[in-house]
Design a protein around this motif. Structure first.
Motif, PDB file in Angstrom:
ATOM      1  N   LYS A   9       0.845  -1.193   0.000  1.00 15.26           N
ATOM      2  CA  LYS A   9       0.000   0.000   0.000  1.00 15.26           C
ATOM      3  C   LYS A   9       0.883   1.247   0.000  1.00 15.26           C
ATOM      4  N   GLY A  10       0.502   2.251  -0.768  1.00 17.54           N
ATOM      5  CA  GLY A  10       1.303   3.466  -0.841  1.00 17.54           C
ATOM      6  C   GLY A  10       1.006   4.414   0.314  1.00 17.54           C
ATOM      7  N   GLY A  11       2.010   5.162   0.705  1.00 18.92           N
ATOM      8  CA  GLY A  11       1.815   6.257   1.649  1.00 18.92           C
ATOM      9  C   GLY A  11       1.426   5.850   3.062  1.00 18.92           C
ATOM     10  N   VAL A  12       1.847   4.664   3.489  1.00 20.21           N
ATOM     11  CA  VAL A  12       1.475   4.207   4.835  1.00 20.21           C
ATOM     12  C   VAL A  12       2.544   4.510   5.890  1.00 20.21           C
ATOM     13  N   GLY A  13       3.676   5.063   5.444  1.00 24.12           N
ATOM     14  CA  GLY A  13       4.727   5.405   6.409  1.00 24.12           C
ATOM     15  C   GLY A  13       5.948   4.504   6.374  1.00 24.12           C
ATOM     16  N   LYS A  14       6.142   3.778   5.259  1.00 24.31           N
ATOM     17  CA  LYS A  14       7.324   2.912   5.142  1.00 24.31           C
ATOM     18  C   LYS A  14       8.617   3.728   5.242  1.00 24.31           C
ATOM     19  N   THR A  15       8.706   4.757   4.401  1.00 26.09           N
ATOM     20  CA  THR A  15       9.949   5.524   4.332  1.00 26.09           C
ATOM     21  C   THR A  15      10.190   6.296   5.629  1.00 26.09           C
ATOM     22  N   THR A  16       9.150   6.896   6.144  1.00 21.88           N
ATOM     23  CA  THR A  16       9.270   7.632   7.406  1.00 21.88           C
ATOM     24  C   THR A  16       9.735   6.693   8.517  1.00 21.88           C
ATOM     25  N   THR A  17       9.202   5.481   8.506  1.00 23.90           N
ATOM     26  CA  THR A  17       9.589   4.497   9.516  1.00 23.90           C
ATOM     27  C   THR A  17      11.034   4.037   9.303  1.00 23.90           C
ATOM     28  N   SER A  37      15.178   1.063  -1.798  1.00 22.28           N
ATOM     29  CA  SER A  37      14.799   0.201  -2.909  1.00 22.28           C
ATOM     30  C   SER A  37      13.490   0.641  -3.539  1.00 22.28           C
ATOM     31  N   ASP A  38      13.290   1.952  -3.624  1.00 19.31           N
ATOM     32  CA  ASP A  38      12.079   2.514  -4.216  1.00 19.31           C
ATOM     33  C   ASP A  38      12.495   3.526  -5.287  1.00 19.31           C
ATOM     34  N   PRO A  39      12.020   3.347  -6.532  1.00 21.62           N
ATOM     35  CA  PRO A  39      12.374   4.297  -7.595  1.00 21.62           C
ATOM     36  C   PRO A  39      12.022   5.745  -7.238  1.00 21.62           C
ATOM     37  N   GLN A  40      11.056   5.950  -6.363  1.00 25.61           N
ATOM     38  CA  GLN A  40      10.707   7.322  -5.949  1.00 25.61           C
ATOM     39  C   GLN A  40      11.872   7.999  -5.210  1.00 25.61           C
ATOM     40  N   GLY A  41      12.733   7.187  -4.590  1.00 27.08           N
ATOM     41  CA  GLY A  41      13.915   7.736  -3.928  1.00 27.08           C
ATOM     42  C   GLY A  41      13.634   8.608  -2.723  1.00 27.08           C
ATOM     43  N   PRO A 124       9.341  -0.350  -2.191  1.00 27.44           N
ATOM     44  CA  PRO A 124       8.352   0.452  -2.931  1.00 27.44           C
ATOM     45  C   PRO A 124       6.939  -0.055  -2.636  1.00 27.44           C
ATOM     46  N   PRO A 125       5.919   0.735  -3.007  1.00 27.33           N
ATOM     47  CA  PRO A 125       4.539   0.310  -2.749  1.00 27.33           C
ATOM     48  C   PRO A 125       4.025  -0.668  -3.795  1.00 27.33           C
ATOM     49  N   SER A 126       4.631  -1.841  -3.861  1.00 30.02           N
ATOM     50  CA  SER A 126       4.140  -2.891  -4.747  1.00 30.02           C
ATOM     51  C   SER A 126       4.723  -4.207  -4.266  1.00 30.02           C
ATOM     52  N   ILE A 210       2.757   5.003  16.100  1.00 32.01           N
ATOM     53  CA  ILE A 210       3.327   6.289  15.700  1.00 32.01           C
ATOM     54  C   ILE A 210       2.180   7.284  15.504  1.00 32.01           C
ATOM     55  N   PRO A 211       2.186   8.380  16.240  1.00 38.61           N
ATOM     56  CA  PRO A 211       1.101   9.349  16.090  1.00 38.61           C
ATOM     57  C   PRO A 211       1.237  10.141  14.793  1.00 38.61           C
ATOM     58  N   ARG A 212       0.130  10.658  14.309  1.00 38.96           N
ATOM     59  CA  ARG A 212       0.196  11.625  13.217  1.00 38.96           C
ATOM     60  C   ARG A 212       0.863  12.872  13.766  1.00 38.96           C
ATOM     61  N   ASN A 213       1.929  13.310  13.121  1.00 39.18           N
ATOM     62  CA  ASN A 213       2.723  14.391  13.686  1.00 39.18           C
ATOM     63  C   ASN A 213       3.320  15.210  12.541  1.00 39.18           C
ATOM     64  N   VAL A 214       2.971  16.470  12.494  1.00 32.69           N
ATOM     65  CA  VAL A 214       3.366  17.293  11.344  1.00 32.69           C
ATOM     66  C   VAL A 214       4.880  17.471  11.254  1.00 32.69           C
ATOM     67  N   LEU A 216       7.136  15.232  11.673  1.00 36.49           N
ATOM     68  CA  LEU A 216       7.682  14.098  10.914  1.00 36.49           C
ATOM     69  C   LEU A 216       7.522  14.317   9.407  1.00 36.49           C
ATOM     70  N   SER A 217       6.427  14.959   9.014  1.00 35.13           N
ATOM     71  CA  SER A 217       6.212  15.169   7.579  1.00 35.13           C
ATOM     72  C   SER A 217       6.975  16.378   7.057  1.00 35.13           C
ATOM     73  N   GLU A 218       7.356  17.297   7.938  1.00 33.61           N
ATOM     74  CA  GLU A 218       8.160  18.456   7.511  1.00 33.61           C
ATOM     75  C   GLU A 218       9.633  18.089   7.325  1.00 33.61           C
TER      76      GLU A 218
HETATM   77  P1  ATP Z   1       5.245   5.208  -0.550  1.00 36.08           P
HETATM   78  O1  ATP Z   1       4.386   3.988  -0.593  1.00 36.08           O
HETATM   79  O2  ATP Z   1       4.853   6.238  -1.561  1.00 36.08           O
HETATM   80  O3  ATP Z   1       6.706   4.881  -0.577  1.00 36.08           O
HETATM   81  P2  ATP Z   1       5.448   5.364   2.285  1.00 36.08           P
HETATM   82  O4  ATP Z   1       4.695   4.152   2.699  1.00 36.08           O
HETATM   83  O5  ATP Z   1       6.920   5.267   2.245  1.00 36.08           O
HETATM   84  O6  ATP Z   1       4.938   5.895   0.869  1.00 36.08           O
HETATM   85  P3  ATP Z   1       5.808   7.824   3.705  1.00 36.08           P
HETATM   86  O7  ATP Z   1       6.449   8.464   2.523  1.00 36.08           O
HETATM   87  O8  ATP Z   1       6.673   7.487   4.852  1.00 36.08           O
HETATM   88  O9  ATP Z   1       4.989   6.539   3.246  1.00 36.08           O
HETATM   89  O10 ATP Z   1       4.611   8.706   4.256  1.00 36.08           O
HETATM   90  C1  ATP Z   1       3.602   9.185   3.365  1.00 36.08           C
HETATM   91  C2  ATP Z   1       3.341  10.656   3.691  1.00 36.08           C
HETATM   92  O11 ATP Z   1       2.847  10.755   5.020  1.00 36.08           O
HETATM   93  C3  ATP Z   1       4.586  11.514   3.638  1.00 36.08           C
HETATM   94  O12 ATP Z   1       4.241  12.785   3.190  1.00 36.08           O
HETATM   95  C4  ATP Z   1       5.041  11.555   5.081  1.00 36.08           C
HETATM   96  O13 ATP Z   1       5.769  12.727   5.389  1.00 36.08           O
HETATM   97  C5  ATP Z   1       3.713  11.521   5.827  1.00 36.08           C
HETATM   98  N1  ATP Z   1       3.820  10.864   7.127  1.00 36.08           N
HETATM   99  C6  ATP Z   1       4.350   9.645   7.392  1.00 36.08           C
HETATM  100  N2  ATP Z   1       4.251   9.342   8.685  1.00 36.08           N
HETATM  101  C7  ATP Z   1       3.637  10.404   9.281  1.00 36.08           C
HETATM  102  C8  ATP Z   1       3.224  10.706  10.617  1.00 36.08           C
HETATM  103  N3  ATP Z   1       3.431   9.848  11.607  1.00 36.08           N
HETATM  104  N4  ATP Z   1       2.623  11.897  10.842  1.00 36.08           N
HETATM  105  C9  ATP Z   1       2.398  12.759   9.834  1.00 36.08           C
HETATM  106  N5  ATP Z   1       2.753  12.536   8.566  1.00 36.08           N
HETATM  107  C10 ATP Z   1       3.366  11.381   8.276  1.00 36.08           C
END
Ligand code: ATP
Ligand code: MG
Length: 261
Positions: A9-17, A37-41, A124-126, A210-214, A216-218
Motif C-alpha cells: 500500500k502506498g503512503g502508509v509510512g514505510k519511508t518515514t519508519t 529500494s524505491d524508484p521514488q527515492g 516500494p509500494p508494490s 506512531i502518532p500523526r505528527n506534522v 515528521l512530515s516536515e
Molecule cells: P510510498 O508507498 O509512496 O513509498 P510510504 O509508505 O513510504 O509511501 P511515507 O512516505 O513514509 O509513506 O509517508 C507518506 C506521507 O505521510 C509523507 O508525506 C510523510 O511525510 C507523511 N507521514 C508519514 N508518517 C507520518 C506521521 N506519523 N505523521 C504525519 N505525517 C506522516
C-alpha cells in the motif's frame, strides 16, 4: 539483522519508519545501512542525499554494475549510511526478469556487506521484484500499517506473500511486527481501527504506535530524519520507543511467525 520495511500500500509510512527507526537505532549505538529500494527515492531525498552524490545506486548493484560497497553513501548522521535509489530503478522490475537469480540479486549483493549491525530496506509500494528481492534478502519484515478504514485490506495479501517467500525462497524469513502509523488519538475512527488491528493481529502489533505528527512530515524537506529535525516531538519520541521494542524483539529473537494464531 536485515529488516525489510514493506507494505504494498502506498503512503502508509514505510519511508518515514525506515528513516526514523534507523536513526533511533543509531542513537542507541548501532550502525545501520538503509537501502532505498524505491524508484521514488524518498529515503535518499529525505536523508539529504543530493542526486549528484549518488554515484552508484541500488539499481547498479541489482543489475551487477557495482558491488554494494561501492554504492554506499554516508549521511550527515554518523553511523547511518545509505545505498541510494535513482530513477533508473524504475526499469529494474522489468530488467531483473531476464537476469539470473532474479529474486536473489539483493541477497547476493548483501552477502559480502557485513560491517553494519542492521540493514533496513525501504521497499516500494508494490509486491513486484524489488519487494521480492528485499524479502529474500531479509531476516525479518516490519510492516507499517496506517490506522485508517481499509488498513486490514491488503494486509492478508502481504502476509500471504511473506508466507510464500518463507516456504520457498527464504525459509529464515520472519515477521518482526506490524507498527500502526499516523494514529490520531482524537479521531474516533483512527482509535477504532487501531483497536481492531490489535484484536486481529494480537502480539504481532508493536505496543508503540506512531502518532500523526506534522514535524515528521516536515523533516524530509530539510533532508533530515524527524528525529534530528525535532527530537522532542511526539513522533520522534514514538520512533525511539519503537526502536527499543524492535531491538528487544531482535535481541530476544522473539520474532513471530506470519500464520495467524
Ligand atoms: P510510498 O508507498 O509512496 O513509498 P510510504 O509508505 O513510504 O509511501 P511515507 O512516505 O513514509 O509513506 O509517508 C507518506 C506521507 O505521510 C509523507 O508525506 C510523510 O511525510 C507523511 N507521514 C508519514 N508518517 C507520518 C506521521 N506519523 N505523521 C504525519 N505525517 C506522516
Ligand atoms: Mg516510501
Amino acid at each position: 539483522m536485515i529488516i525489510a520495511v514493506a507494505n504494498q500500500k502506498g503512503g502508509v509510512g514505510k519511508t518515514t519508519t525506515a528513516i526514523n527507526l534507523a536513526t533511533a537505532m543509531v542513537a542507541a549505538g548501532h550502525s545501520v545501512l538503509i537501502i532505498d529500494s524505491d524508484p521514488q527515492g524518498n529515503a535518499s531525498t529525505g536523508l539529504g542525499i543530493e542526486r549528484k552524490k549518488r554515484k552508484a545506486s541500488i539499481y547498479d548493484v541489482l543489475v551487477g554494475h557495482a558491488v554494494a560497497e561501492e554504492a554506499v553513501v554516508s549521511t550527515t548522521i554518523p553511523g547511518l549510511d545509505i545505498i541510494p535509489s535513482t530513477a533508473a530503478l524504475s526499469g529494474a522490475e522489468v530488467e531483473l526478469v531476464d537476469l539470473d537469480r532474479r529474486s536473489h540479486r539483493l541477497a547476493d549483493a548483501l552477502a559480502n556487506l557485513d560491517r553494519y549491525d542492521h540493514v533496513l530496506i525501504d521497499c516500494p509500494p508494490s509486491l513486484g521484484l524489488l519487494t521480492l528481492n528485499a524479502l529474500v534478502a531479509a531476516n525479518t519484515v516490519l510492516v507499517p500499517l496506517q490506522a485508517e478504514f481499509f488498513a486490514l485490506e491488503g494486509l492478508s495479501q502481504l502476509l500471504g506473500t511473506i508466507e510464500r517467500v518463507r516456504s520457498g525462497l527464504n525459509p529464515r524469513l520472519k515477521l518482526l511486527g506490524v507498527v500502526l502509523t499516523m494514529v490520531d488519538r482524537r479521531n474516533r475512527l483512527s482509535e477504532q481501527v487501531s483497536n481492531d488491528v490489535r484484536a486481529v493481529l494480537g502480539q504481532r502489533v508493536f505496543d508503540t504506535s506512531i502518532p500523526r505528527n506534522v514535524r515528521l512530515s516536515e523533516a524530509p524537506s530539510h533532508g533530515l530524519p524527524g528525529l534530528v529535525y525535532d527530537s522532542r516531538c511526539a513522533g520522534s519520541e514514538a520512533y525511539v520507543e519503537l526502536a527499543r521494542e524492535v531491538l528487544a524483539r531482535i535481541g530476544g529473537r522473539a520474532v513471530l511467525e506470519t500464520e495467524s494464531g
